[in-house]
Every structure is written in structure tokens, then in C-alpha cells.
Design an enzyme around this catalytic site. Structure first.
Site, PDB file in Angstrom:
ATOM      1  N   GLU A   1       0.832  -1.214   0.000  1.00 20.76           N
ATOM      2  CA  GLU A   1       0.000   0.000   0.000  1.00 20.76           C
ATOM      3  C   GLU A   1       0.860   1.254   0.000  1.00 20.76           C
ATOM      4  O   GLU A   1       2.084   1.199   0.145  1.00 20.76           O
ATOM      5  CB  GLU A   1      -0.954  -0.053   1.199  1.00 20.76           C
ATOM      6  CG  GLU A   1      -1.935  -1.221   1.068  1.00 20.76           C
ATOM      7  CD  GLU A   1      -3.030  -1.234   2.110  1.00 20.76           C
ATOM      8  OE1 GLU A   1      -2.948  -0.490   3.109  1.00 20.76           O
ATOM      9  OE2 GLU A   1      -3.986  -2.004   1.909  1.00 20.76           O
TER      10      GLU A   1
ATOM     11  N   CYS B   1      -2.135  -4.797  -5.424  1.00 19.61           N
ATOM     12  CA  CYS B   1      -2.641  -6.034  -4.811  1.00 19.61           C
ATOM     13  C   CYS B   1      -1.565  -7.129  -4.797  1.00 19.61           C
ATOM     14  O   CYS B   1      -0.673  -7.153  -5.658  1.00 19.61           O
ATOM     15  CB  CYS B   1      -3.819  -6.578  -5.606  1.00 19.61           C
ATOM     16  SG  CYS B   1      -5.284  -5.547  -5.575  1.00 19.61           S
TER      17      CYS B   1
ATOM     18  N   GLU C   1      -1.827 -10.228  -5.664  1.00 18.55           N
ATOM     19  CA  GLU C   1      -1.818 -11.073  -6.872  1.00 18.55           C
ATOM     20  C   GLU C   1      -0.948 -10.457  -7.963  1.00 18.55           C
ATOM     21  O   GLU C   1      -0.174 -11.143  -8.629  1.00 18.55           O
ATOM     22  CB  GLU C   1      -3.243 -11.234  -7.437  1.00 18.55           C
ATOM     23  CG  GLU C   1      -4.207 -11.978  -6.535  1.00 18.55           C
ATOM     24  CD  GLU C   1      -4.988 -11.053  -5.608  1.00 18.55           C
ATOM     25  OE1 GLU C   1      -4.412 -10.062  -5.111  1.00 18.55           O
ATOM     26  OE2 GLU C   1      -6.174 -11.323  -5.380  1.00 18.55           O
TER      27      GLU C   1
ATOM     28  N   CYS D   1      -6.755  -7.453 -11.134  1.00 20.56           N
ATOM     29  CA  CYS D   1      -5.947  -8.676 -10.987  1.00 20.56           C
ATOM     30  C   CYS D   1      -6.459  -9.767 -11.915  1.00 20.56           C
ATOM     31  O   CYS D   1      -5.674 -10.514 -12.507  1.00 20.56           O
ATOM     32  CB  CYS D   1      -5.951  -9.156  -9.541  1.00 20.56           C
ATOM     33  SG  CYS D   1      -4.988  -8.073  -8.461  1.00 20.56           S
TER      34      CYS D   1
END
Ligand code: THU
Length: 161
Positions: free
Chosen positions: A64, A73, A75, A115
């Protein structure tokens, strides 16, 4: 006028013991990866583990940022690293899980739309399905390929059709 229905097949498991040794191994690595997430804003720690066709595994977690949209993210961190380091090796499987307050969530966390798009690109690039394992405390979901998660998707075929 025609109405079409698109079907998504999801395999649901009640226990990790029902899975193969290979799947259990990457599930455990996804869980490990979640412990190293950088998620001070959402406190939603996501871990992912990618298994390559060569047997190599790559872990990722959400990263983040104070400027929120600059984060990424779990993934995509794992997928982009895998494709950056091993550009010629197809991704075979990805496992994903999320923790809140150090507890694995009961329900599996499905990948966000971006994603899914990245998983689809990798699947189409290598012409091989990517198995997606979504891990929850109470159940585990397996989807056989990324396309199932993104019906009516935009992909490179649309440039010339
Ligand atoms: N996040 C992931 O890493 N993967 C998902 O599948 C869903 C959301 C992250 C993004 C953000 O850091 C936090 O979880 C809350 O949305």
C-alpha cells in the site's frame, strides 16, 4: 434478440486435506507471504503465491501507499514479479488468502477486476490455463482458469476483430 448465459465453474472444498500436496505447498506459501504484507492503511493483509510450470514458486503481498492508488494487490505483485523474472515460463497456479487482525478470513477473497485482467493476460500469453486457489478458513475455492473469472473480457484479440 438472443440471450446468452455464461457459466463459471467453481470447485469448493471444505478442508485443505482434500487438495494435492502441490496445492497445499503453495497455499502455505501464500499464507506466509500475507504475514509480510505492507498494508498499514487497510490493515487487510493479502498473500499470494504463484507456481510456475518449472516448479519455481514466487510469493507476493499487497503493497500500500499513502497515495492510495499507488499501491498494488498481492496477486499483481506476485504475477508481475514472476513474469519479470521468468518471462518465458508460464504460470501454472496462483493461491491467494487474506488476514485481518492476524486471522485468516473465513471466506476466500476473490481477486479484484484488475488482478483478473492481469491473470487473463498471462494465461492468454502462454496459452495455458492458470489455476486459481482462493483460501478461506472455512472453505477453499478452485477455479480452473482465469477466463472463468472474467467472462466477456477485453483481450488482444479485440484489437483485430
Ligand atoms: N487486495 C489484494 O491485495 N488483493 C485482493 O484480491 C483484494 C484487495 C488489497 C488491496 C489493498 O491493499 C487491500 O487489499 C484492501 O483493498
Amino acid at each position: 434478440m438472443r440471450t446468452k448465459e455464461i457459466k463459471t465453474i467453481i470447485h469448493e472444498y471444505d478442508s485443505i486435506d482434500e487438495l494435492s500436496k502441490e496445492d497445499i505447498e503453495i497455499i502455505n506459501k501464500a499464507k506466509q507471504a500475507a504475514q509480510k504484507a505492507y498494508a498499514p492503511y487497510s490493515k487487510f493483509n493479502v498473500g499470494a503465491c504463484v507456481l510456475l510450470e518449472t516448479g519455481e514458486t514466487i510469493q507476493g503481498n499487497n503493497q500500500e501507499n499513502a497515495a492510495y492508488p499507488s499501491g498494488l494487490c498481492a496477486e499483481r505483485v506476485a504475477m508481475f514479479y514472476a513474469n519479470a523474472e521468468y518471462p518465458d515460463v508460464p504460470v501454472k497456479t496462483i493461491a491467494v488468502c487474506a488476514y485481518v487482525n492476524s486471522k485468516l478470513l473465513n471466506e476466500p477473497v476473490p481477486p479484484c477486476g484488475s488482478c483478473r485482467q492481469v491473470l487473463l493476460e498471462s494465461e492468454m500469453r502462454f496459452h495455458l490455463p492458470i489455476k486459481i486457489i482462493l483460501i478461506g478458513e472455512n472453505k477453499i475455492l478452485i477455479i480452473d482458469n482465469a477466463k472463468q473469472l472474467l467472462p466477456l473480457n477485453f483481450n488482444s484479440n479485440n484489437f483485430s476483430s
